[in-house]
Motif scaffolding. Structure first.
Motif, PDB file in Angstrom:
ATOM      1  N   HIS A 108       2.140  11.737  11.949  1.00  0.00           N
ATOM      2  CA  HIS A 108       1.951  10.285  11.814  1.00  0.00           C
ATOM      3  C   HIS A 108       0.746   9.873  12.635  1.00  0.00           C
ATOM      4  O   HIS A 108       0.304  10.608  13.522  1.00  0.00           O
ATOM      5  CB  HIS A 108       3.196   9.545  12.315  1.00  0.00           C
ATOM      6  N   PHE A 116      -4.915   3.876   8.543  1.00  0.00           N
ATOM      7  CA  PHE A 116      -3.764   3.057   8.149  1.00  0.00           C
ATOM      8  C   PHE A 116      -4.185   1.610   7.912  1.00  0.00           C
ATOM      9  O   PHE A 116      -3.683   0.956   6.992  1.00  0.00           O
ATOM     10  CB  PHE A 116      -2.642   3.120   9.185  1.00  0.00           C
ATOM     11  N   TYR A 131      -0.789   7.881   3.282  1.00  0.00           N
ATOM     12  CA  TYR A 131       0.512   7.592   3.909  1.00  0.00           C
ATOM     13  C   TYR A 131       1.592   7.623   2.835  1.00  0.00           C
ATOM     14  O   TYR A 131       1.298   7.679   1.629  1.00  0.00           O
ATOM     15  CB  TYR A 131       0.451   6.232   4.619  1.00  0.00           C
TER      16      TYR A 131
END
Ligand code: NOJ
Length: 535
Positions: A108, A116, A131
């Motif tokens: 992550h 992101f 993602y």
């Protein structure tokens, strides 16, 4: 990188050491440890005899999960210093025969990582598919039943109002999971690995590496059963579809190829939080995946001889013959073993250190273990770890992350006396490096001598492991190779271990016994552990 001595491979033969950088040494008086601080303390590590250090994440992070939420993988977080400081650390460590291992967080990113931010900006954004996004179910609810690792009562999904989809976050909502099915994500991490390998680091510890690939169809996990490990029962579900997917091995093989393309080859150490021993054993592949895979069955065992013995025995039976184990009593996610296992009793801590150094496999010390540092009870108003925020101080991980105790002076030799450290100090008067260096009977002296003994005794490093029957379930005895016997009395009683001699004690937690002859049975005091060399 320093060359290996003849016949040795540093990460198999040496003792390694984990540093939590925020808490090791603060050189700029902000109460937070830094890279210059680690460089400043390298002499201690060299004196101790460790051959490699693993640093918890040093990359740019907003610190929602203290470095495990990365916003830039190729830059050092300003609180730790600069890339130049990292280069200096690598160079100075190398001069002292110490390799530097960094922490890689591929599962992550931070939600403030530019990837992101872009992914979230529109459904057709360039990084959207980097993602894991999914539509709500027809009733608007979350796409599947996966729970957040930090708090299984909460779903591992966060709804993004703007785009009408959920994104996956197995940890915090501010730690969105990457989509490892996407080839561009793989390419991006290839470049990150190379960036750091090119700077001279010796390898990576890879965060939650067993879980990077998720089921393509995002199927529901089955519920836990009463037979499952307590952690699985606590999570309420078996991680069948969000971890240990068969395709994760392709990723590990890809990284291993990159690591092996370097001279000397770089090392991959996995945080394989896999509680089924059979599944765990697959992470070494056919010698083409991880070099070392952390086995959490030991950490999760009680400090009872029979339980520890069974955990090791099981691993020894299941690991492929060329796989090399790695053992640790604690890390930044678990209470320190001198507290968790040993109830802050120095005699037990000493026995635990003999045990760790006597096993077949690479021992990893967590900073402070060498002085028997115990947990610090961090008060509720100082909790910083998100797990502590969800579940209260003692369930959180701050207690094991407090500053290192270098000396008994105000500031513990960690920072300036007037500076309030990021987490409170523990009892540095009771446990500190400076005092213990003057005491030949200290935990520090024992740790250093154990490291020296491993170096001096090839069987202690490389010898096979074989359990030997002990006098009771409180005593764990094993053979390393042909002539080395390790015996740990994990009880309040004096015990007699038959058939150990003839030989001599090489080291005991009771230091005065070194070189004592053992002609038949070995007698051990309460909580005594010893290593015997047979004639
Ligand atoms: C495992 C790390 O060791 C832990 O500290 C972290 O919170 C999680 N992975 C998420 O990255």
């Amino acid at each position: 990188m320093p060359a290996d001595r003849a016949g040795r491979t540093w990460w198999r033969d040496g003792v390694l050491y984990q540093i939590y950088p925020r808490s090791f040494m603060d050189t700029n008086g902000d109460g937070v440890g830094d890279l210059r601080g680690i460089t400043q303390r390298l002499d201690h590590l060299q004196w101790l005899g460790v051959e490699g250090i693993w640093l918890d994440p040093i990359m740019v992070s907003p610190n929602d999960d203290w470095g495990y939420d990365v916003a830039d993988y190729v830059e050092v977080d300003p609180s730790f210093g600069t890339l130049a400081d990292a280069d200096t650390l690598i160079e100075e460590a190398s001069k002292r025969g110490i390799r530097v291992i960094l922490d890689l967080v591929p599962n992550h990113t931070s939600d403030r990582h530019p990837w992101f931010l872009d992914a979230k900006s529109a459904r057709d954004a360039r990084h959207r598919d980097w993602y894991v996004w999914a539509d709500p179910k027809a009733d608007g609810s979350v796409p599947n039943n996966w729970g957040m690792a930090f708090d299984p009562r909460r779903p591992a999904w966060t709804f993004d109002e703007a785009s009408g989809q959920y994104y996956l976050n197995q940890f915090l909502p501010s730690q969105p999971d990457l989509n490892w099915w996407n080839e561009e994500v793989r390419d991006a991490f290839d470049a990150i690995l190379r960036f750091w390998f090119d700077r001279g680091i010796a390898g990576f510890r890879i965060d939650v590496c067993h879980s990077v690939i998720k089921d393509r169809e995002l199927r529901d996990n089955p519920p836990a059963t009463p037979e499952d490990h307590w952690y699985v029962r606590m999570m309420g579900q078996r991680s069948v579809y969000n971890a240990c997917r068969p395709e994760v091995h392709d990723v590990l093989r890809r990284w291993r190829k990159i690591a092996e393309s370097y001279d000397p080859p770089r090392v991959l150490i996995g945080e394989t939080y896999v509680l089924e021993p059979e599944a765990f054993a697959t992470f070494y592949g056919a010698g083409d995946e991880l070099n070392l895979a952390f086995n959490f069955m030991l950490i999760h065992s009680q400090f009872r001889a029979a339980e520890l013995r069974d955990a090791i025995q099981h691993a020894e039976e299941l690991l492929p013959s060329d796989a090399w184990p790695v053992w640790t009593g604690g890390n930044h996610d678990n209470h320190r073993f001198p507290t968790r296992w040993c109830k802050n009793d120095p005699a037990r801590t000493r026995a635990a250190l003999v045990m760790l150094m006597g096993l077949r496999g690479t021992p990893f010390l967590y900073y402070g273990d060498e002085i028997g540092m115990v947990d610090t009870d961090v008060p509720a108003d100082r909790i910083l770890d998100p797990v502590g925020v969800f579940h209260g101080a003692r369930m959180g991980r701050d207690d094991e992350r407090t500053p290192m105790h270098w000396s008994a002076v105000a500031g513990a030799g960690f920072s300036e006396p007037a500076v309030e450290p990021w987490l409170p100090y523990g009892d540095y008067g009771a446990y500190n490096v400076a005092d213990q260096r003057h005491d030949p009977d200290s935990v520090l002296a024992l740790t250093r001598d154990l490291i020296g003994l491993r170096d001096a005794m090839p069987e202690l490093r490389n010898g096979s492991y074989r359990t030997v029957p002990g006098p009771s379930d409180d005593v764990w005895v094993w053979r390393r190779g042909e002539r080395t016997v390790v015996a740990c009395n994990l009880s309040e009683h004096v015990v007699e271990v038959a058939g150990v001699g003839p030989g001599a004690i090489r080291i005991s937690t009771i230091r005065a016994r070194a070189d004592e002859r053992v002609d038949g049975a070995l007698h051990l005091a309460p909580w005594e552990a010893a290593i015997v060399w047979r004639d």
